[in-house]
Design an enzyme around this catalytic site. Sequence first.
Site, mmCIF file in Angstrom:
data_model
loop_
_atom_site.group_PDB
_atom_site.id
_atom_site.type_symbol
_atom_site.label_atom_id
_atom_site.label_comp_id
_atom_site.label_asym_id
_atom_site.label_seq_id
_atom_site.Cartn_x
_atom_site.Cartn_y
_atom_site.Cartn_z
ATOM 1 N N ASP A 14 0.860 -1.167 0.000
ATOM 2 C CA ASP A 14 0.000 0.000 0.000
ATOM 3 C C ASP A 14 0.910 1.235 0.000
ATOM 4 O O ASP A 14 2.121 1.136 0.231
ATOM 5 C CB ASP A 14 -0.890 -0.035 1.246
ATOM 6 C CG ASP A 14 -1.790 1.178 1.363
ATOM 7 O OD1 ASP A 14 -2.453 1.515 0.372
ATOM 8 O OD2 ASP A 14 -1.794 1.796 2.442
ATOM 9 N N ASP A 179 -1.327 -0.945 5.952
ATOM 10 C CA ASP A 179 -1.662 -0.419 7.280
ATOM 11 C C ASP A 179 -3.154 -0.453 7.568
ATOM 12 O O ASP A 179 -3.582 -0.118 8.666
ATOM 13 C CB ASP A 179 -1.204 1.038 7.384
ATOM 14 C CG ASP A 179 -1.963 1.921 6.403
ATOM 15 O OD1 ASP A 179 -1.857 1.675 5.179
ATOM 16 O OD2 ASP A 179 -2.685 2.837 6.843
#
Length: 232
Positions: A14, A179
């Site tokens: 990400d 995350d």
Amino acid sequence: MTATFDSIKYIAFDLDGTLVDSVPDLAEGIRMALADANLYTVTDDEVRNWIGNGAEIMLKRALSQSVTIRPDIDESLYRQVRERFDFHYANNGHSKTIVYPGVRETLSELLAAGYTLGIVTNKPYQFVPEILADLDLAQYFTDVIGGDSLPTNKPDPEGLFSLRDKHGLNNDQVLMVGDSKNDILAAKNAGFVSVGLTYGYNYGEPISDSAPEFVAEHFNQLLTVLSTEKTA
């Protein structure tokens, strides 16, 4: 079943909240867009809890002033705010966005160890190459998939599947690092293992609640996880 990382060849990351802290620039873009529409302002802390599902949902959360989107948001108002946000975010630079500690060093070591690296983010693609270039991260990544690169975005596994298939890999050869629960759910939906990072943006929820195979407090713990598996 105990998860292992010993067969990993490809690592998908990400972007926001994982590699970079982009809240200050995103929040400023939102504030400017809302001001153009003569609306209220928002704080950095509020925006931190709205990131993770792409620009549309982030801005609709801003218009709702909540992580829960109001069903009565006027679409024409959203389109107006989206146009202004895209303008401000594209034209005001990314001077407040920073790379998290240990990211560059860890990415360099992963490349040296033979891993192929890519990005799967829900951020609109138009913003991603410039951010990577400005922050001296572009050279690490073979692939970049944005939130509008494919018909779906995370937690749908389409982006991860596209990378797996492009590189001729199996499910056990791809690792997702992120995350947010969207990252972990995307990995689970794809049948891939995942590492969840505690320091990013996850709507105020512990990343451990999404049950990644490994939870890391620091980015460089990836090296420990992967090297331990390789030598086990």
